[in-house]
Design a protein around this motif. Structure first.
Motif, mmCIF file in Angstrom:
data_model
loop_
_atom_site.group_PDB
_atom_site.id
_atom_site.type_symbol
_atom_site.label_atom_id
_atom_site.label_comp_id
_atom_site.label_asym_id
_atom_site.label_seq_id
_atom_site.Cartn_x
_atom_site.Cartn_y
_atom_site.Cartn_z
ATOM 1 N N CYS A 81 0.836 -1.196 0.000
ATOM 2 C CA CYS A 81 0.000 0.000 0.000
ATOM 3 C C CYS A 81 0.874 1.250 0.000
ATOM 4 O O CYS A 81 1.444 1.618 1.034
ATOM 5 N N GLY A 82 1.002 1.867 -1.158
ATOM 6 C CA GLY A 82 1.800 3.081 -1.283
ATOM 7 C C GLY A 82 0.934 4.318 -1.265
ATOM 8 O O GLY A 82 -0.298 4.245 -1.361
ATOM 9 N N GLY A 88 -4.756 0.451 -1.626
ATOM 10 C CA GLY A 88 -4.799 -0.948 -1.249
ATOM 11 C C GLY A 88 -6.177 -1.396 -0.815
ATOM 12 O O GLY A 88 -6.546 -2.559 -0.987
ATOM 13 N N SER A 89 -6.953 -0.473 -0.253
ATOM 14 C CA SER A 89 -8.276 -0.853 0.245
ATOM 15 C C SER A 89 -9.187 -1.306 -0.892
ATOM 16 O O SER A 89 -10.002 -2.220 -0.718
ATOM 17 N N ALA A 90 -9.057 -0.690 -2.068
ATOM 18 C CA ALA A 90 -9.884 -1.089 -3.213
ATOM 19 C C ALA A 90 -9.547 -2.510 -3.654
ATOM 20 O O ALA A 90 -10.436 -3.306 -3.969
ATOM 21 N N ILE A 91 -8.257 -2.828 -3.676
ATOM 22 C CA ILE A 91 -7.835 -4.183 -4.049
ATOM 23 C C ILE A 91 -8.296 -5.186 -2.999
ATOM 24 O O ILE A 91 -8.816 -6.262 -3.320
ATOM 25 N N ASN A 116 -2.897 7.044 6.185
ATOM 26 C CA ASN A 116 -4.324 7.355 6.186
ATOM 27 C C ASN A 116 -5.174 6.236 5.583
ATOM 28 O O ASN A 116 -6.402 6.298 5.623
ATOM 29 N N GLN A 117 -4.515 5.217 5.027
ATOM 30 C CA GLN A 117 -5.261 4.092 4.448
ATOM 31 C C GLN A 117 -5.729 3.091 5.504
ATOM 32 O O GLN A 117 -6.503 2.191 5.189
ATOM 33 N N HIS A 118 -5.254 3.237 6.742
ATOM 34 C CA HIS A 118 -5.610 2.292 7.810
ATOM 35 C C HIS A 118 -7.107 2.044 7.889
ATOM 36 O O HIS A 118 -7.580 0.898 7.851
ATOM 37 N N LEU A 119 -7.889 3.119 8.033
ATOM 38 C CA LEU A 119 -9.327 2.985 8.237
ATOM 39 C C LEU A 119 -10.002 2.351 7.035
ATOM 40 O O LEU A 119 -10.855 1.456 7.180
ATOM 41 N N ASP A 120 -9.626 2.779 5.825
ATOM 42 C CA ASP A 120 -10.216 2.201 4.617
ATOM 43 C C ASP A 120 -9.885 0.718 4.493
ATOM 44 O O ASP A 120 -10.713 -0.078 4.040
ATOM 45 N N ASP A 127 -6.966 -8.287 7.087
ATOM 46 C CA ASP A 127 -6.761 -9.156 8.249
ATOM 47 C C ASP A 127 -5.672 -8.637 9.184
ATOM 48 O O ASP A 127 -5.733 -8.835 10.392
ATOM 49 N N GLU A 128 -4.658 -7.984 8.608
ATOM 50 C CA GLU A 128 -3.547 -7.448 9.412
ATOM 51 C C GLU A 128 -2.871 -6.371 8.601
ATOM 52 O O GLU A 128 -2.826 -6.437 7.366
ATOM 53 N N SER A 129 -2.342 -5.356 9.274
ATOM 54 C CA SER A 129 -1.618 -4.310 8.555
ATOM 55 C C SER A 129 -0.431 -3.846 9.383
ATOM 56 O O SER A 129 -0.478 -3.832 10.617
ATOM 57 N N PHE A 130 0.632 -3.493 8.680
ATOM 58 C CA PHE A 130 1.855 -2.988 9.304
ATOM 59 C C PHE A 130 2.321 -1.756 8.534
ATOM 60 O O PHE A 130 2.210 -1.702 7.307
#
Length: 261
Positions: A81-82, A88-91, A116-120, A127-130
């Motif tokens: 997610c750049g 990335g949220s759309a994918i 700022n993509q965290h919430l989306d 399932d998990e994000s870093f």
């Protein structure tokens, strides 16, 4: 930059059908789909997965990922997610809607500037994000937990370990190189090439063999590019491990000299 933390840890497309052979048993490598439009990031990440016993395939977006999912038995998805291009949220949302990929754990690696993509991503079902940079061991542990896989070495199969030649040492599972006890920082291409040399010191490798060892199959590389990366490795070794020499064998290729004795 890879976005993965290049600190002491505990990065080509690998074939899904590749298996490790254990007496009487063929173990299929868990196949991970890497969604990224950054070829260098994919190369780096695929190498990290490979040395930990995974296989990987690249996809540039949701459409390509879904097409691959019809042909491959993926176990998980890693989403790059750049801050630019498609979010990335759309994918993630598209993959989660499809029966073929909806049950796969999806792990997002969020580049600096894209926090700022965290919430989306959460709304899309991630399932998990870093947030990058992260230690590769953290990502690998997450994958193994999501897939209920044993940790490396717990099944009696040797993973990782050191390769060495004289004062030069390489830790495969940590993507770490040392010369005379000093860390040597290499990019993914140089690491793959040096690993090939260390696996068989003294052997002369042609440029074609080095290309096959260090680059994905679908990328065309010329001989001159190999020479450039050899030069980079030599420069790194000259500083930290001057006794380690990569020899040019005219009309044949390159070889890592064995130490005397």
């Amino acid at each position: 930059m890879s976005g993965l933390e290049e600190l002491p840890w505990p990065a080509h497309s690998t074939e899904a059908v590749e298996a490790d052979l254990v007496p009487g048993v063929a173990l299929m490598k868990p196949l991970v789909l890497i969604c990224s439009q950054d070829a260098e990031f994919y190369l780096f990440l695929s190498h990290i997965l490979e040395v930990d016993g995974f296989a990987s395939e690249p996809a540039g977006g949701a459409k390509e990922a879904l097409a691959l999912a019809d042909e491959r038995d993926f176990r998980a998805v890693v989403l790059d997610c750049g801050p630019t291009s498609i979010t990335g949220s759309a994918i993630c949302a598209r993959l989660k809607r499809e029966p073929r990929t909806g049950g796969l754990p999806i792990i997002a690696l969020i580049a600096p500037g894209a926090e700022n993509q965290h919430l989306d991503l959460l709304k899309a079902g991630i399932d998990e994000s870093f947030v990058r940079p992260i230690a590769p061991a953290k990502l690998l542990d997450c994958l193994r937990t999501k897939l209920a896989l044993p940790k490396p070495g717990s099944n009696g199969i040797e993973n990782g370990g050191w390769l060495s030649c004289g004062s030069l040492e390489m830790r495969l599972d940590a993507h770490r190189v040392r010369g005379n006890g000093h860390d040597i920082h290499l990019g993914p291409i140089e690491f793959n090439m040096l690993r090939h040399f260390l696996e068989d010191p003294g052997k002369v490798f042609s440029r074609d063999e080095l290309i096959a060892a260090a680059w994905p199959n679908n990328i065309h590389i010329g001989p001159r590019t190999v020479d450039v990366h050899i030069s980079r490795i030599r420069k790194a070794l000259k500083t930290a491990s001057p006794g380690s020499v990569i020899r040019t064998v005219r009309s044949a290729g390159y070889s890592l000299e064995k130490p005397d004795g």
